[in-house]
Design a protein around this motif. Structure first.
Motif, short mmCIF file in Angstrom:
data_model
loop_
_atom_site.label_atom_id
_atom_site.label_comp_id
_atom_site.label_asym_id
_atom_site.label_seq_id
_atom_site.Cartn_x
_atom_site.Cartn_y
_atom_site.Cartn_z
N THR A 188 0.80 -1.23 0.00
CA THR A 188 0.00 0.00 0.00
C THR A 188 0.83 1.27 0.00
O THR A 188 0.29 2.36 -0.01
CB THR A 188 -0.92 0.03 1.23
OG1 THR A 188 -0.11 -0.06 2.42
CG2 THR A 188 -1.90 -1.12 1.20
N GLU A 189 2.15 1.14 0.01
CA GLU A 189 2.99 2.33 0.02
C GLU A 189 4.33 2.00 -0.61
O GLU A 189 4.61 0.85 -0.95
CB GLU A 189 3.19 2.83 1.45
CG GLU A 189 3.83 1.80 2.37
CD GLU A 189 3.87 2.26 3.80
OE1 GLU A 189 4.63 1.66 4.57
OE2 GLU A 189 3.17 3.22 4.15
N CYS A 198 3.65 3.53 -4.96
CA CYS A 198 2.32 2.95 -5.08
C CYS A 198 1.28 4.03 -4.82
O CYS A 198 1.41 4.80 -3.87
CB CYS A 198 2.12 1.82 -4.05
SG CYS A 198 3.31 0.50 -4.21
N GLY A 200 -2.20 3.85 -3.77
CA GLY A 200 -3.23 2.93 -3.33
C GLY A 200 -2.73 1.51 -3.33
O GLY A 200 -1.55 1.23 -3.55
N PRO A 201 -3.60 0.55 -3.10
CA PRO A 201 -3.21 -0.86 -3.05
C PRO A 201 -2.60 -1.33 -4.38
O PRO A 201 -3.08 -0.96 -5.45
CB PRO A 201 -4.54 -1.58 -2.77
CG PRO A 201 -5.42 -0.54 -2.16
CD PRO A 201 -5.03 0.75 -2.82
N LEU A 257 -8.67 0.39 -0.55
CA LEU A 257 -8.17 -0.23 0.68
C LEU A 257 -9.33 -0.36 1.65
O LEU A 257 -9.91 0.65 2.07
CB LEU A 257 -7.05 0.62 1.29
CG LEU A 257 -6.34 0.03 2.50
CD1 LEU A 257 -5.61 -1.25 2.13
CD2 LEU A 257 -5.38 1.05 3.09
N GLU A 260 -6.56 -1.56 7.05
CA GLU A 260 -5.09 -1.61 7.17
C GLU A 260 -4.64 -2.70 8.13
O GLU A 260 -3.53 -3.22 8.01
CB GLU A 260 -4.56 -0.25 7.60
CG GLU A 260 -4.76 0.85 6.56
CD GLU A 260 -4.11 2.15 6.97
OE1 GLU A 260 -3.56 2.21 8.09
OE2 GLU A 260 -4.16 3.11 6.17
N LEU A 263 -4.67 -6.16 6.73
CA LEU A 263 -4.62 -5.53 5.42
C LEU A 263 -5.59 -6.22 4.47
O LEU A 263 -5.53 -7.42 4.25
CB LEU A 263 -3.19 -5.64 4.87
CG LEU A 263 -2.91 -4.85 3.57
CD1 LEU A 263 -3.17 -3.36 3.79
CD2 LEU A 263 -1.45 -5.07 3.15
N ALA A 265 -7.98 -5.46 0.67
CA ALA A 265 -8.29 -4.62 -0.48
C ALA A 265 -9.59 -5.08 -1.11
O ALA A 265 -9.88 -6.28 -1.17
CB ALA A 265 -7.16 -4.67 -1.52
N GLU A 282 -3.62 -9.75 2.53
CA GLU A 282 -2.25 -9.30 2.25
C GLU A 282 -1.48 -10.26 1.37
O GLU A 282 -0.47 -9.88 0.76
CB GLU A 282 -1.50 -9.08 3.56
CG GLU A 282 -1.39 -10.33 4.42
CD GLU A 282 -0.72 -10.06 5.75
OE1 GLU A 282 -0.55 -11.02 6.53
OE2 GLU A 282 -0.38 -8.89 6.02
#
Length: 292
Positions: A188-189, A198, A200-201, A257, A260, A263, A265, A282
């Protein structure tokens, strides 16, 4: 979508093995054996086809390859798996730069501005981008041998099919470069292993051995999921056909997302008035499916 090569760790045994290939005669031996995949060649047959008159010199070079790249049996000589992989890399053009191709028009219009999308191939990389705005759809490393036997106009479709095959292998857990284990994950980052930031996801596939990394939009992680395939097929869209550049996605899937920790999506595929929603964890495992 992007791919990246990372440095490989080469130990002394690997270095010694590759040093054996630094000879034209030895490479010719491998190529000749590859041209006869259904028969074992005797010493005399192999020497004659390679074209080496000196029997002693030929025996020296063949001996260097035997046991590692070439297998010797009562019936003659044949390639081992390592030999086939070397020949395969040569035929794929992995050690050549290849010629540039394009720009070649892509059938699907730009999803952002409706303009013309073009494909180009240069420096072993295919790039798909809009010629009228800043939209960039993909950049993927592809060996030049992939395009052998195809017209330039086929560049977008061939690149599409090859790229999908690489990601399909990654989704199954195997690296297309070193055949090591792939661990898919949802990120996500920005990550030190990723080429790009990134937004977003994002779906990422990293090899545990060579650290080669493939990155794609999350919705493409499920392009061959049964629920997604059947959903689009019900709407007269065949996802086995080249579609990565946008023609299959009449409405671009929405990726959000959901949480978190843990995790999660959410991916929404929409065609007309119907929507298919997947929730993934994830590890990019689908936890929930809803169609409405």
């Amino acid at each position: 979508m992007a791919t990246r090569k990372t440095s490989e760790i080469i130990d002394s045994e690997t270095e010694a093995a590759f040093s054996l290939l630094a000879d034209e005669t030895r490479l010719s031996i491998l190529r000749v054996l590859a041209d006869s995949p259904h028969e074992r060649l005797t010493f005399s047959q192999l020497r004659e086809r390679v074209g080496v008159a000196d029997s002693g010199r030929f025996n020296y070079h063949l001996g260097k390859l035997t046991d590692l790249f070439v297998k010797k049996s009562e019936g003659g000589y044949e390639l081992r798996l390592a030999g086939w992989m070397v020949v395969g890399a040569i035929l794929a053009g992995s050690y050549t730069r290849g010629e540039s191709i394009g720009p070649v028009p892509v059938s699907a219009p730009c999803a952002i501005c409706g303009g013309s999308v073009e494909a180009t191939y240069a420096d072993e990389t295919v790039a798909i981008a809009c010629a009228d705005c800043d939209a960039h759809y993909t950049s993927a490393s592809i060996p030049p041998g992939v395009f052998e036997g195809h017209d330039d106009a086929e560049l977008p479709d061939v690149a599409d099919m090859y790229t999908r095959s690489v990601f399909s292998q990654a989704r199954l857990g195997f690296c297309s470069r070193c055949h090591g284990r792939i661990e898919p994950r949802l990120v996500t980052e920005t990550n030190e292993l990723l080429m790009h930031d990134c937004e977003g996801p994002t779906a990422a596939y990293t090899c545990e051995r060579c650290h080669d990394e493939h990155v794609s939009s999350v919705h493409l992680a499920f392009i061959d999921h049964p629920a997604v395939v059947s959903f689009y097929y019900d709407h007269d869209v065949d996802l086995t056909q080249p579609h990565l550049w946008g023609s299959a996605w009449r409405t671009k899937p929405v990726v959000e997302l959901e949480s978190e920790d843990p995790l999660r999506a959410r991916v929404e595929f929409t065609v007309g008035e119907e929507t298919l929603t997947l929730v993934a964890d994830e590890d990019l495992e689908v936890l929930d499916i809803e169609r409405q």
